[in-house]
Every structure is written in C-alpha cells, then in structure tokens.
Design an enzyme around this catalytic site. Structure first.
Site, PDB file in Angstrom:
ATOM      1  N   SER A   8      71.857 135.976  -0.908  1.00 61.82           N
ATOM      2  CA  SER A   8      72.840 136.284  -1.441  1.00 61.82           C
ATOM      3  C   SER A   8      74.184 135.311  -1.204  1.00 61.82           C
ATOM      4  O   SER A   8      74.221 134.685  -2.548  1.00 61.82           O
ATOM      5  CB  SER A   8      72.416 137.351  -0.448  1.00 61.82           C
ATOM      6  N   HIS A  10      67.370 144.404  -3.095  1.00 61.98           N
ATOM      7  CA  HIS A  10      67.867 142.873  -2.921  1.00 61.98           C
ATOM      8  C   HIS A  10      67.776 142.983  -1.019  1.00 61.98           C
ATOM      9  O   HIS A  10      67.721 143.954  -0.290  1.00 61.98           O
ATOM     10  CB  HIS A  10      70.044 143.072  -2.576  1.00 61.98           C
ATOM     11  N   ASP A  48      66.742 144.095  -8.016  1.00 59.95           N
ATOM     12  CA  ASP A  48      67.827 143.812  -6.937  1.00 59.95           C
ATOM     13  C   ASP A  48      69.165 143.595  -8.350  1.00 59.95           C
ATOM     14  O   ASP A  48      69.045 143.300  -9.024  1.00 59.95           O
ATOM     15  CB  ASP A  48      67.617 141.915  -7.517  1.00 59.95           C
TER      16      ASP A  48
END
Length: 306
Positions: free
Chosen positions: A155, A278, A248
């Site tokens: 991320s 995610h 995501d």
C-alpha cells in the site's frame, strides 16, 4: 491480460463466501477518520500483532530506527516499508509477515520506522526511507552478513518503495537492490479511476482523498515522481512483482505501473487475484497463502540470481 480474471465467474466460491462474511461483519464499521487517528493508532482500527521475540530495533542516527527480524543464515536482506495510508502503522507491527519471509526466503528483514502524516507530511517519510536504503547499501554486509538487497512494501509502503528506488537511481545506487515486491500500492496521488470510483470495500474514494490531503497537503506536488511514481521515468529499476486483487481501489495503480515498468525496459510480473480487496495478504483471506508464497518465491529468486 486475461479479461476473464475480472468476471464474477473467476471468483472462487470460498473467496465469494469470505467476502460476503466480511461485508456482513465489518461493512458498516467507521473508517480511520471517523474513529480518529489517535484511536486508530492505538488499535481501534485494526489489531496489532506482538513483535517477534527474535526482533530488535537498531538506531541508525538522527532519530531514525530500523526494526530487524533476522534470518538464521541470511542469503540477503529485505528493506521493508510498511503500509497504513501514511498515517498508521509502524515498523514493529507486521512481524508475523517478516518472520514468514525470513524463514521462506532466507532474508533478514529490516523495516523502516518512518515518520507519519499528518504530523510529518511529504517529504518526511520519503527522506526516512531513502536514508534507510542508503544506510543498508553501506552497512548491510557488516551488520547482517549479506549485501544482497531487495525491497518490499504494501500500500503506502509500495509507493515509498518505488520512490526510494527512483531516488537511489538518481544517485547511481538503484542497482544495489535486486528486486521489488510491490503489493497493492498507491502510485498516483492524484487518484487513478479505480480510486475515484471506489464506493465499497476496504478503501473508499472519500477516505483515500483525506489520506492524500494528510500526506501530500501541497496539491501542486502530487504528480511528482515521489508522490506519483506512475508519472516518473522508470528506467533502470530492478525486476518487480506487482500483487493486487480485482476488488482493490488501487487496482488501476498496479495495472498501470506494471505496464509502464515494462515499457521502460524493466522486468515486471503481475499477480492478479480475482475477488481480493486491499491488504488481502495480511489476514485470513482464502487467497493470502497463495499470494504470499508467490511473493516469498519472487524474493528468494531475486536474491539467488544476484
């Protein structure tokens, strides 16, 4: 790319069942900013696993520290950069993952305790990660027994990983890193279409926009390579593995950067997981073990090829 990966039929039954259960249990919970940063950082947003009993913290000067999870016989060293939207997380908060990599890939894992926004917006975290990378280039062999380096991030950590490589390349140092495992990263701080259209799932457009305001308050800088590697010159970077799920909000980021990596003459693999959202590799998701095994194998292969 196989378009059928994006169809409902591509989602395994166990994944669909898991997603339905998660939506039922957690779909209406408040987000980071509704909880408040202080409460979210103290564990109200997500549980924090305990540090590894084998881990140690290493100060490298000027207030910057590294969290080390050692391998008994390291074949290389992993520079790890944690996620958390630039506002959450810490170097000691993903030790189960680092323990897995240390064992499966034979890597001593070194995670950066970078400064968090909004107290420390751009370029604080970027500067910290670059300093950690340059310190490893100079000291990994002496401190950890190997100077074969790879990098990984999830991320926000994936963005910081790419930005770190770009900074190193400008100094003629990027070749020190043999590979990059980049998981569900945000590579465009002006927001890709999948970000702006996200209305369900772990990350929603409104929350992403608030995170961007936190770490990049100066909107005029948001398309610079540091903040949006998608717009940077990607030549001369090491082989990369891009891991992302089809649900995501950062899907486009990985698809686009993977292709730009190839267009710049680099090596890149895209690991796409139907029905995954995610951060799916960091919990009990049915596809997590498969994705993590591929990440571990990629890192081991890159070290072996050095």
């Amino acid at each position: 790319m196989d378009r059928t990966l994006f169809t409902a039929e591509a989602v395994r039954p166990e994944v669909a069942a898991f997603n339905a259960a998660v939506a039922e249990k957690f779909g209406h919970l408040p987000g980071i900013f509704e909880i408040g940063l202080e409460a979210a950082r103290s564990g109200d947003f997500m549980p924090t696993p305990p540090p590894s009993p084998r881990s140690r913290d290493l100060e490298i000067g000027s207030g910057l520290s590294l969290h080390v999870v050692p391998s008994a016989e390291p074949k290389g060293v992993l520079l790890h950069i944690h996620g958390g939207g630039f506002v959450l997380g810490g170097a000691s908060q993903q030790d189960p993952m680092l323990e897995r990599i240390a064992g499966a890939a034979g890597l001593t894992c070194v995670s950066v305790e970078y400064r968090l926004a909004p107290e420390h917006p751009y370029p604080a975290a970027w500067d910290d990660c670059e300093r950690a990378a340059r310190w490893l280039i100079e000291n990994a062999a002496r401190e950890f027994g190997s100077d074969t380096l790879v990098i990984a991030g999830e991320s926000a950590g994936a963005l910081l990983s790419v930005a770190t490589l770009l900074r190193l390349r400008e100094r003629g140092l990027a070749e020190a890193f043999r590979g990059a495992a980049l998981s569900f990263g945000v590579y465009d701080s002006t927001m890709t279409p999948s970000q702006t259209l996200a209305q369900t799932g772990v990350l929603k457009a409104r929350d992403i926009a608030r995170l961007v305001d936190s770490y990049a308050p100066d909107a005029s800088l948001r398309r610079t390579p540091d903040l949006s590697p998608l717009y940077g010159d990607l030549r001369g970077l090491p082989p990369a593995l891009f891991t992302v799920g089809t649900l995501d909000a950062m899907l486009d980021d990985s698809l686009f950067l993977h292709d730009r990596w190839l267009a710049a003459g680099g090596e890149a693999e895209l690991a796409l997981y139907p029905g995954a959202d995610h951060a799916f590799t960091e919990g009990p998701h049915p596809l997590a073990a498969e994705a993590n095994a591929r990440i571990d194998a990629f890192l081991a292969e890159r070290v072996a090829a050095a």
